[in-house]
Design an enzyme around this catalytic site. Structure first.
Site, PDB file in Angstrom:
ATOM      1  N   THR A  24       0.841  -1.192   0.000  1.00  0.00           N
ATOM      2  CA  THR A  24       0.000   0.000   0.000  1.00  0.00           C
ATOM      3  C   THR A  24       0.881   1.248   0.000  1.00  0.00           C
ATOM      4  O   THR A  24       1.869   1.313   0.708  1.00  0.00           O
ATOM      5  CB  THR A  24      -0.893  -0.011   1.248  1.00  0.00           C
ATOM      6  OG1 THR A  24      -1.676  -1.185   1.194  1.00  0.00           O
ATOM      7  CG2 THR A  24      -1.799   1.205   1.287  1.00  0.00           C
ATOM      8  N   ARG A  46     -13.814  -8.215  -2.491  1.00  0.00           N
ATOM      9  CA  ARG A  46     -13.671  -7.428  -1.258  1.00  0.00           C
ATOM     10  C   ARG A  46     -13.053  -6.055  -1.556  1.00  0.00           C
ATOM     11  O   ARG A  46     -12.126  -5.920  -2.329  1.00  0.00           O
ATOM     12  CB  ARG A  46     -12.756  -8.200  -0.298  1.00  0.00           C
ATOM     13  CG  ARG A  46     -12.442  -7.481   1.017  1.00  0.00           C
ATOM     14  CD  ARG A  46     -11.042  -6.922   1.018  1.00  0.00           C
ATOM     15  NE  ARG A  46     -10.655  -6.395   2.328  1.00  0.00           N
ATOM     16  CZ  ARG A  46      -9.610  -5.601   2.510  1.00  0.00           C
ATOM     17  NH1 ARG A  46      -8.858  -5.241   1.498  1.00  0.00           N
ATOM     18  NH2 ARG A  46      -9.316  -5.163   3.701  1.00  0.00           N
ATOM     19  N   THR A  69      -3.000   2.835   6.258  1.00  0.00           N
ATOM     20  CA  THR A  69      -2.636   1.496   5.812  1.00  0.00           C
ATOM     21  C   THR A  69      -2.866   0.537   6.963  1.00  0.00           C
ATOM     22  O   THR A  69      -2.767   0.915   8.127  1.00  0.00           O
ATOM     23  CB  THR A  69      -1.171   1.433   5.330  1.00  0.00           C
ATOM     24  OG1 THR A  69      -0.899   0.115   4.845  1.00  0.00           O
ATOM     25  CG2 THR A  69      -0.183   1.765   6.447  1.00  0.00           C
ATOM     26  N   GLY A  70      -3.207  -0.694   6.629  1.00  0.00           N
ATOM     27  CA  GLY A  70      -3.447  -1.662   7.694  1.00  0.00           C
ATOM     28  C   GLY A  70      -4.647  -2.528   7.379  1.00  0.00           C
ATOM     29  O   GLY A  70      -5.074  -2.614   6.224  1.00  0.00           O
ATOM     30  N   GLY A  99      -7.963  -3.283   6.679  1.00  0.00           N
ATOM     31  CA  GLY A  99      -8.987  -2.360   6.196  1.00  0.00           C
ATOM     32  C   GLY A  99     -10.331  -2.382   6.914  1.00  0.00           C
ATOM     33  O   GLY A  99     -10.949  -1.335   7.105  1.00  0.00           O
ATOM     34  N   GLY A 155     -11.397  -2.764   0.391  1.00  0.00           N
ATOM     35  CA  GLY A 155     -10.851  -2.351   1.687  1.00  0.00           C
ATOM     36  C   GLY A 155     -11.150  -0.893   1.995  1.00  0.00           C
ATOM     37  O   GLY A 155     -12.039  -0.271   1.405  1.00  0.00           O
ATOM     38  N   ASP A 156     -10.382  -0.354   2.907  1.00  0.00           N
ATOM     39  CA  ASP A 156     -10.617   1.020   3.357  1.00  0.00           C
ATOM     40  C   ASP A 156     -10.027   2.069   2.417  1.00  0.00           C
ATOM     41  O   ASP A 156     -10.493   3.208   2.394  1.00  0.00           O
ATOM     42  CB  ASP A 156     -10.013   1.224   4.753  1.00  0.00           C
ATOM     43  CG  ASP A 156      -8.508   0.964   4.753  1.00  0.00           C
ATOM     44  OD1 ASP A 156      -8.082  -0.055   4.172  1.00  0.00           O
ATOM     45  OD2 ASP A 156      -7.759   1.787   5.308  1.00  0.00           O
TER      46      ASP A 156
HETATM   47  N1  ASP Z   1      -5.645  -1.135   4.014  1.00  0.00           N
HETATM   48  C1  ASP Z   1      -5.458  -2.047   2.915  1.00  0.00           C
HETATM   49  C2  ASP Z   1      -6.687  -2.920   2.794  1.00  0.00           C
HETATM   50  O1  ASP Z   1      -7.283  -3.286   3.805  1.00  0.00           O
HETATM   51  C3  ASP Z   1      -4.282  -2.930   3.023  1.00  0.00           C
HETATM   52  C4  ASP Z   1      -3.002  -2.289   3.461  1.00  0.00           C
HETATM   53  O2  ASP Z   1      -2.982  -1.128   3.843  1.00  0.00           O
HETATM   54  O3  ASP Z   1      -1.955  -2.965   3.431  1.00  0.00           O
HETATM   55  O4  ASP Z   1      -7.026  -3.293   1.702  1.00  0.00           O
END
Ligand code: ASP
Length: 221
Positions: free
Chosen positions: A86, A114, A137-138, A140, A116-117
């Site tokens: 990300t 799916r 990031t993280g 989601g 994500g955020d």
């Molecule tokens: N936030 C992203 C998601 O959930 C993934 C990531 O930040 O690594 O798709």
């Protein structure tokens, strides 16, 4: 508070460029899938063949996980093994305008379809000239449930917290309580910056026009 986003797109070289086109050249905020790809074609957005996006590291990570119900984050793997994932950016320009952008392939072994955020305005990405610009990031799902990026802006706007205080509350308290592993980068309307995470590390860097600069992966204190 202008916003543009795309989700579930294939072969787009720079999805942020397409999101920007949605923001500036359509009446909409979010396009997904084939409609987003059609819009990209109409606006001359660069595409690449599938091979361009192939990553041996990601493929091996997926092979290990495909028969499990688990998903993996960038943060779950040895950070030294991983050079991309990300990408987020936030900026304040000389006219006082704030901007944020986030681009991701999402989590490894996620359910097909799916989202994500990252493309959800207010969850993984948010910018408002009155408060801050945030890119997350993280994991989601908790970031969506927490409306994490917008919550930072709210804590600044309604409770008078500084950028860093607000980010600390969201990342170390609100997200932690719902197992939301990850972090965020932010800049406010005065040019203060913060990079806060509750994961083991987060590749990050910042640069001020006065020459201050910082890059780090793990916790610095
Ligand atoms: N936030 C992203 C998601 O959930 C993934 C990531 O930040 O690594 O798709």
């Amino acid at each position: 508070r202008m916003a543009g986003a795309v989700a579930a797109v294939r072969n787009i070289r720079n999805p942020v460029e397409l999101a920007y086109a949605v923001m500036t050249q359509s009446d909409h905020v979010m396009l997904q899938g084939r409609g987003a790809e059609e819009f990209a074609k109409l606006h001359g957005i660069k595409t690449e063949p599938d091979e361009y996006f192939y990553s041996d590291f990601r493929y091996r990570q997926w092979e290990k996980m495909k028969n499990s119900h688990g998903t993996a984050l960038d943060h779950d793997v040895q950070l030294t093994d991983k050079k991309f994932g990300t990408v987020g950016a936030v900026a304040l320009d000389q006219h006082g305008h704030l901007a944020a952008a986030t681009s991701t392939g999402g989590m490894t072994n996620k359910q097909y379809g799916r989202i994500g955020d990252s493309p959800i305005i207010g969850a993984g990405t948010y910018a408002n000239d009155a408060t801050c610009a945030i890119s997350c990031t993280g994991h989601g799902e908790p970031f969506i449930r927490a409306i994490a990026a917008y919550d930072v802006s709210c804590l600044m706007e309604y409770k008078g917290h500084s950028l860093e205080e607000a980010m600390n509350i969201v990342v170390h308290d609100k997200l932690m309580k719902i197992d939301g592993e990850g972090g965020m980068i932010g800049v406010d309307a005065k040019g203060n910056t913060a990079m806060v995470f509750n994961s083991e590390g987060m590749y990050r860097g910042m640069r001020h026009s006065d020459g201050r600069a910082e890059i780090a992966v793990y916790k610095t204190e």
